[in-house]
Design an enzyme around this catalytic site. Sequence first.
Site, mmCIF file in Angstrom:
data_model
loop_
_atom_site.group_PDB
_atom_site.id
_atom_site.type_symbol
_atom_site.label_atom_id
_atom_site.label_comp_id
_atom_site.label_asym_id
_atom_site.label_seq_id
_atom_site.Cartn_x
_atom_site.Cartn_y
_atom_site.Cartn_z
ATOM 1 N N LYS A 1 -85.386 -14.973 44.007
ATOM 2 C CA LYS A 1 -86.529 -14.117 44.295
ATOM 3 C C LYS A 1 -87.750 -14.556 43.477
ATOM 4 O O LYS A 1 -87.610 -14.960 42.332
ATOM 5 C CB LYS A 1 -86.079 -12.705 43.885
ATOM 6 C CG LYS A 1 -87.008 -11.596 44.129
ATOM 7 C CD LYS A 1 -86.389 -10.305 43.601
ATOM 8 C CE LYS A 1 -86.648 -10.139 42.114
ATOM 9 N NZ LYS A 1 -86.499 -8.787 41.596
ATOM 10 N N LYS B 1 -79.734 -8.482 34.650
ATOM 11 C CA LYS B 1 -80.536 -8.411 33.417
ATOM 12 C C LYS B 1 -79.664 -8.516 32.175
ATOM 13 O O LYS B 1 -80.116 -9.014 31.145
ATOM 14 C CB LYS B 1 -81.377 -7.133 33.392
ATOM 15 C CG LYS B 1 -82.565 -7.194 34.338
ATOM 16 C CD LYS B 1 -83.656 -6.227 33.945
ATOM 17 C CE LYS B 1 -84.877 -6.400 34.825
ATOM 18 N NZ LYS B 1 -85.851 -5.314 34.665
ATOM 19 N N LYS C 1 -92.092 -12.156 38.411
ATOM 20 C CA LYS C 1 -93.134 -12.261 37.397
ATOM 21 C C LYS C 1 -92.580 -12.735 36.061
ATOM 22 O O LYS C 1 -93.322 -13.123 35.184
ATOM 23 C CB LYS C 1 -93.921 -10.955 37.250
ATOM 24 C CG LYS C 1 -93.113 -9.665 37.179
ATOM 25 C CD LYS C 1 -94.050 -8.472 36.993
ATOM 26 C CE LYS C 1 -93.796 -7.271 37.869
ATOM 27 N NZ LYS C 1 -92.564 -6.550 37.702
HETATM 28 P P1 TYM Z 1 -90.686 -4.382 40.018
HETATM 29 O O1 TYM Z 1 -91.709 -4.113 38.979
HETATM 30 O O2 TYM Z 1 -89.665 -5.429 39.747
HETATM 31 O O3 TYM Z 1 -91.387 -4.747 41.383
HETATM 32 C C1 TYM Z 1 -92.389 -3.927 41.952
HETATM 33 C C2 TYM Z 1 -92.259 -3.908 43.462
HETATM 34 O O4 TYM Z 1 -92.380 -5.221 43.992
HETATM 35 C C3 TYM Z 1 -91.247 -5.543 44.795
HETATM 36 N N1 TYM Z 1 -90.923 -6.958 44.598
HETATM 37 C C4 TYM Z 1 -90.757 -7.844 45.595
HETATM 38 N N2 TYM Z 1 -90.828 -7.709 46.927
HETATM 39 C C5 TYM Z 1 -90.617 -8.821 47.678
HETATM 40 N N3 TYM Z 1 -90.343 -10.032 47.150
HETATM 41 C C6 TYM Z 1 -90.263 -10.209 45.816
HETATM 42 N N4 TYM Z 1 -90.023 -11.409 45.316
HETATM 43 C C7 TYM Z 1 -90.473 -9.084 44.971
HETATM 44 N N5 TYM Z 1 -90.480 -8.902 43.626
HETATM 45 C C8 TYM Z 1 -90.750 -7.603 43.425
HETATM 46 C C9 TYM Z 1 -90.138 -4.643 44.269
HETATM 47 O O5 TYM Z 1 -89.143 -4.442 45.242
HETATM 48 C C10 TYM Z 1 -90.893 -3.374 43.944
HETATM 49 O O6 TYM Z 1 -91.092 -2.591 45.098
HETATM 50 N N6 TYM Z 1 -87.504 -0.595 39.341
HETATM 51 C C11 TYM Z 1 -88.775 -0.970 39.937
HETATM 52 C C12 TYM Z 1 -89.960 -0.167 39.429
HETATM 53 C C13 TYM Z 1 -89.794 1.307 39.574
HETATM 54 C C14 TYM Z 1 -89.910 2.041 40.780
HETATM 55 C C15 TYM Z 1 -89.694 3.403 40.411
HETATM 56 C C16 TYM Z 1 -90.167 1.690 42.105
HETATM 57 C C17 TYM Z 1 -89.530 2.178 38.572
HETATM 58 N N7 TYM Z 1 -89.463 3.460 39.076
HETATM 59 C C18 TYM Z 1 -89.724 4.412 41.375
HETATM 60 C C19 TYM Z 1 -90.187 2.712 43.059
HETATM 61 C C20 TYM Z 1 -89.972 4.053 42.691
HETATM 62 C C21 TYM Z 1 -89.032 -2.433 39.621
HETATM 63 O O7 TYM Z 1 -88.521 -2.969 38.675
HETATM 64 O O8 TYM Z 1 -89.950 -3.021 40.416
#
Ligand code: TYM
Length: 335
Positions: A200, A118, A203
């Site tokens: 990956k 990032k 969004k």
């Molecule tokens: P985020 O918002 O990027 O993504 C949300 C969830 O989706 C999964 N994910 C994917 N899985 C498979 N293939 C992909 N291309 C893909 N893109 C996203 C992510 O692994 C995630 O599970 N830091 C976290 C948000 C967060 C969080 C937490 C998660 C904040 N606090 C506490 C769990 C527990 C994040 O940015 O996810």
Amino acid sequence: MEQTVERKKRIFSGMQPSGALTLGNYLGALKNWVALQNDYECMYSVMNMHAITVRQDPAELRKRSMEVLMQYIACGIDPEQSILFFQSHVAAHAELSWILSCNTQMGELSRMTQFKDKSKKHADNINAGLFTYPVLMAADILLYQTDLVPVGNDQLQHIELTRDVAERFNFHYGETFTIPEPYIGKAGARVMSLQTPENKMSKSDPNPNGYIGLLDPEEVIIKKFKRAVTDSDAEIRPGADKPGITNLLTIYAAVTGKTVDEAAKEFAGQGYGTFKQAVGEAVAAELAPVRQRFEELSKDKAYVESIYEKGAEIASSIAARTMRKVYKKVGFIAR
Ligand code: TYM
């Protein structure tokens, strides 16, 4: 007769409202959240505090946060069963984050690959929040004495850090936090972009052909799969030399519940065109009810509001219990 009621183990997870949710979010996380609902006490939050580590338009953020919550429900999270809330509604996330940041090393945070990625992507805004992001994530998880965190592969490093910080805290101050385990599903833990399958699915991809939005209409989904990048030979098999085909097979397997090998066998000898069409149709069929439920929910703002208000209340009371314990352990005077 005396009855012992065993407390269900607890799940916490969340997504950032930093863009439209994708098929990656769904297969990597949301689909598993739904499946785990019966066996665990689940808390699913919209991580709007994490989202502002990258510059956001306030009105857009508000709109997207609401849409993410509605997509959780539209995908099958049952508000009667699971606790749904906005991260910013529970002040304890920020409070615990401060305490934990005093127990996390700069070196540990510097090693986080998401921070490195990032910082490259947003070179003009490498703010302190981007650096301490994983500490806030540790707070999210530890605040609720979470046993299990269902996420995609890319979040594993953050969960490892959460475990290290919790173990360190418990060691210095005495038993305080449950040590959480990650939960990674069998298929779909890393869904790749349809246009650049080395990356990956995300969004924040500026090219909408790279990702499938959870709310994309059927014809758009099928068109995006038809345009998916493959390779020049015509064999449908998984392999490191075939990232595009492997990704499509993985998606098909995750949606249908088959293994990648079963999926490959099913399409052996067929052309790429037929294969892509079949994957597109399977995904469109899975997502059609999500879009329909989302549209229904959009018309019922009062219902959605009642869910996140109740969620914030329950989450706050669980969080307050942990915070009382933490404040006492670190030596803050009780009031
Ligand atoms: P985020 O918002 O990027 O993504 C949300 C969830 O989706 C999964 N994910 C994917 N899985 C498979 N293939 C992909 N291309 C893909 N893109 C996203 C992510 O692994 C995630 O599970 N830091 C976290 C948000 C967060 C969080 C937490 C998660 C904040 N606090 C506490 C769990 C527990 C994040 O940015 O996810």
